[in-house]
Design an enzyme around this catalytic site. Structure first.
Site, PDB file in Angstrom:
ATOM      1  N   HIS A 100      68.442  30.846  47.422  1.00  0.00           N
ATOM      2  CA  HIS A 100      68.012  31.988  48.241  1.00  0.00           C
ATOM      3  C   HIS A 100      67.269  32.979  47.338  1.00  0.00           C
ATOM      4  CE1 HIS A 100      68.219  35.804  50.427  1.00  0.00           C
ATOM      5  NE2 HIS A 100      68.177  35.046  51.514  1.00  0.00           N
ATOM      6  N   GLU A 172      61.006  31.337  52.991  1.00  0.00           N
ATOM      7  CA  GLU A 172      61.249  32.774  53.134  1.00  0.00           C
ATOM      8  C   GLU A 172      60.414  33.522  52.103  1.00  0.00           C
ATOM      9  OE1 GLU A 172      65.302  33.764  54.841  1.00  0.00           O
ATOM     10  OE2 GLU A 172      65.789  32.840  52.948  1.00  0.00           O
TER      11      GLU A 172
HETATM   12  P1  PGA Z   1      66.242  39.250  56.909  1.00  0.00           P
HETATM   13  O1  PGA Z   1      66.899  38.259  55.834  1.00  0.00           O
HETATM   14  O2  PGA Z   1      66.124  38.482  58.219  1.00  0.00           O
HETATM   15  O3  PGA Z   1      67.220  40.384  57.024  1.00  0.00           O
HETATM   16  O4  PGA Z   1      64.912  39.660  56.405  1.00  0.00           O
HETATM   17  C1  PGA Z   1      66.464  36.954  55.712  1.00  0.00           C
HETATM   18  C2  PGA Z   1      67.188  36.249  54.595  1.00  0.00           C
HETATM   19  O5  PGA Z   1      67.438  36.837  53.551  1.00  0.00           O
HETATM   20  O6  PGA Z   1      67.493  35.062  54.719  1.00  0.00           O
END
Ligand code: PGA
Length: 257
Positions: A100, A172
């Site tokens: 992550h 992401e």
């Molecule tokens: P967020 O987080 O939807 O609050 O931007 C996404 C994540 O960190 O997986």
């Protein structure tokens, strides 16, 4: 995403929910999503380590999967503060999330470490969710594609083709995550998901590579979920803040379905 494919919805609760909070959240989510066709949808929650066992115990079916936010690449050893695959197995973990953005950028994890974790997670039979994404600086230098290819090629190095069935990817972009994040536009997300799908096909061949689900994450909310989910190469949504209330998460899921 194509209509006949499975849709993935997950949330990572980061360091926010206690055991009681998690149990309450998962129980409510389970109830609210009970009528959803289980063959078409995957729903998962990734709570803190301490809450995995209790969350797993209240989920009656395997429909709602429970994940872990990190894992060490060894079964045991001198790794103070780390968590082993055997420990995660013991508490009923289905999914292990690896790499992550917050682990990479706040805790300094490298692609080589993510690779060791990926291999270990697959070896222990977990669904392995590898997170990738470029920073704003990398985006500005115009190297986002290269960064994603690098994270995939190193992160998945040595993974057997048959094990790719248990790989999920979350794209992401670092600049899209969290309170100061700006969600990617659907055009930008489409471009990056295309790069990811092509890279996965390059690594595993078309047959295996195309089957790997690629989720989008980073400021997904009620307003943009449906639009993002319509992008051809987006197979699901990985949501933080907007999904931490079960009613809101359920609403987002319904808005897409
Ligand atoms: P967020 O987080 O939807 O609050 O931007 C996404 C994540 O960190 O997986």
């Amino acid at each position: 995403m194509p209509v006949n494919k499975k849709i993935y919805f997950g949330t990572n609760t980061k360091m926010y929910k206690t055991i009681d909070d998690t149990v309450e959240f998962v129980a409510e989510l389970q109830k609210l999503t009970d009528d959803i066709d289980k063959d078409k949808v995957e729903i998962f929650v990734i709570p803190s380590f301490t809450a995995i066992k209790d969350a797993r115990n209240i989920v009656k079916c395997k429909f709602l999967k429970i994940g872990a936010q990190n894992m060490n690449w060894e079964e045991q050893g001198q790794y103070t503060g780390e968590i082993s695959p055997l420990m995660l197995r013991e508490v009923g973990t289905d999914i292990v999330m690896i790499g992550h953005s917050e682990r990479r950028h706040i805790l300094g994890e490298t692609d080589v470490e993510e690779n060791k974790k990926v291999l270990c997670s697959l070896e222990h039979g977990f669904i392995t969710l590898l997170c990738i994404g470029e920073t704003m600086e990398q985006k500005q230098y115009g190297v986002s594609d290269e960064i994603l290819r690098l994270q995939l090629k190193i992160g998945l190095y040595g993974v057997k083709h048959e094990d790719s069935e248990r790989i999920w990817i979350a794209y992401e972009p670092v600049w899209a995550i969290g309170e100061n994040g700006v969600p990617a536009t659907k055009e930008y997300a489409a471009k990056m998901h295309d790069v990811i799908k092509k890279t996965l096909s390059g690594i595993f061949g078309d047959v295996h590579g195309r089957k790997i689900p690629v989720l989008y994450g980073g400021s997904v909310n009620m307003q943009n979920a449906s639009e993002l989910s319509k992008v051809r190469d987006i197979d699901g949504l990985f949501i933080g803040r907007s999904a931490w209330n079960a009613k809101d998460f359920n609403k987002i899921i319904r808005s897409v379905l």
